[in-house]
Write an enzyme that holds these catalytic residues in place. Sequence first.
Site, mmCIF file in Angstrom:
data_model
loop_
_atom_site.group_PDB
_atom_site.id
_atom_site.type_symbol
_atom_site.label_atom_id
_atom_site.label_comp_id
_atom_site.label_asym_id
_atom_site.label_seq_id
_atom_site.Cartn_x
_atom_site.Cartn_y
_atom_site.Cartn_z
ATOM 1 N N ASP A 23 0.858 -1.190 0.000
ATOM 2 C CA ASP A 23 0.000 0.000 0.000
ATOM 3 C C ASP A 23 0.894 1.239 0.000
ATOM 4 O O ASP A 23 1.776 1.380 0.853
ATOM 5 C CB ASP A 23 -0.901 0.007 1.232
ATOM 6 C CG ASP A 23 -1.957 1.090 1.142
ATOM 7 O OD1 ASP A 23 -3.042 0.801 0.609
ATOM 8 O OD2 ASP A 23 -1.690 2.219 1.593
ATOM 9 N N ASN A 32 -1.785 12.816 -4.958
ATOM 10 C CA ASN A 32 -2.886 13.181 -5.853
ATOM 11 C C ASN A 32 -3.339 14.618 -5.631
ATOM 12 O O ASN A 32 -3.565 15.380 -6.584
ATOM 13 C CB ASN A 32 -4.074 12.230 -5.633
ATOM 14 C CG ASN A 32 -4.029 11.029 -6.557
ATOM 15 O OD1 ASN A 32 -3.436 11.084 -7.629
ATOM 16 N ND2 ASN A 32 -4.652 9.945 -6.133
ATOM 17 N N ASP A 56 -1.774 8.685 -11.433
ATOM 18 C CA ASP A 56 -1.878 7.528 -12.331
ATOM 19 C C ASP A 56 -0.504 7.115 -12.851
ATOM 20 O O ASP A 56 -0.197 5.921 -12.941
ATOM 21 C CB ASP A 56 -2.802 7.851 -13.500
ATOM 22 C CG ASP A 56 -4.266 7.890 -13.094
ATOM 23 O OD1 ASP A 56 -4.590 7.474 -11.963
ATOM 24 O OD2 ASP A 56 -5.094 8.346 -13.911
ATOM 25 N N GLU A 65 -4.480 2.381 -4.437
ATOM 26 C CA GLU A 65 -3.015 2.278 -4.371
ATOM 27 C C GLU A 65 -2.570 0.963 -3.742
ATOM 28 O O GLU A 65 -1.454 0.841 -3.259
ATOM 29 C CB GLU A 65 -2.439 3.457 -3.591
ATOM 30 C CG GLU A 65 -2.854 3.521 -2.125
ATOM 31 C CD GLU A 65 -4.121 4.326 -1.907
ATOM 32 O OE1 GLU A 65 -4.262 4.877 -0.800
ATOM 33 O OE2 GLU A 65 -4.958 4.407 -2.829
#
Length: 372
Positions: A244, A252, A261, A287
């Site tokens: 993770d 982001n 992305d 993620e």
Amino acid sequence: MSNRHIATRDRGECVLGWWQRSDQFDWFSAYLRDRGLQVRWRMATFVFTVFLVAVPVVLIGSPAGPDGSVQTWIVIAASVSAFTASLVWLFRWPSRAQSLSYSTVCSVSIAAGCLAVRNPYAGLMGCTMFAAIGGFVAYFHALSHVVANLVVAVSCAAINAVRMFAEMDDIRMVAGSAALVLGLNLGVPFGIHTLVHSLHIDLRDSDRDPLTGLLNRKSFYNMVRDLIAARGQFNTPVNVTMVDLDDFKLLNDTHGHAVGDAALVSVAAVLQEHTEPGTVLGRLGGEEFVIADVDAAARHAVTAERVRRGIAATPFQITASFGICSTTVAAGAEIDHPGFLDRLIRAADAAMYRSKRAGGNRVVHDRLDIPG
């Protein structure tokens, strides 16, 4: 690496490994179960076997039937054996071992019937039944089992062809009949095996994450199941690692989703670069990534550490928390899929959260003991 290149590479690896594929019983059984087709297959297999065993019994007493009392009892014993082996299909879905036993008994029973009849032409035509058993084996089992059935079929056909030529002295009739038997026993089983193999590849490649090209959850589960099944005759170490990304939401929010992305694609590339061939890689969502293999736990830990450093070295200035869960599946053990993998993933997920609470960018290990 683009999704198309990943799919092409994996397809090539599957084709190269076709001859080494040990078994496809588990995944094809699951495919039929998921589509509600297992009952139909069970009934069709049982009914086919009833007709199969009826043929030599009906010929008892015929001029073309078994030649003498010994041959008659051989035919009866073969028919009873095949019928008994088929009963498991009447009541439930069999195990891999029961399925193989069924196909072996049927193959031997067909051979006994074809060699026991008095008329060699009837015996030669009876060898066409090997194609049906070969087709069944091609659906569920390894190419080596298909070849073994073919060897028995060709041997019985050759013996009856020699007998037929000795009686008829008509080489054209013998050659034509033998060609029919050989064509069916080559075309049906090997055509089915190729079809099922291609279906397996297409099902796997259709279940990929569109952004990273890694397997999605369903396909990941299926691939791990196949990986364990291929090693079923050995004690198999199984490792699952949950990955993770740390503070991915901040990336982001700060740089935008396009950069996020790109970071996910970069992480997927790191996983592919730093894991061994045969490792199963997936993206479970957001993620979260997952890694599975059947390597020794110590070697898997080295791989996880290599991936951790690779992620930290990407230009996106991100790190990841890792949770590993390892276990050992005993040789021949019946594994409850998907429950078994669910347990491994939950344990790995818990270890990953311990890593995250400890500050992230580290690997935490756990072990799942399976009762014997």
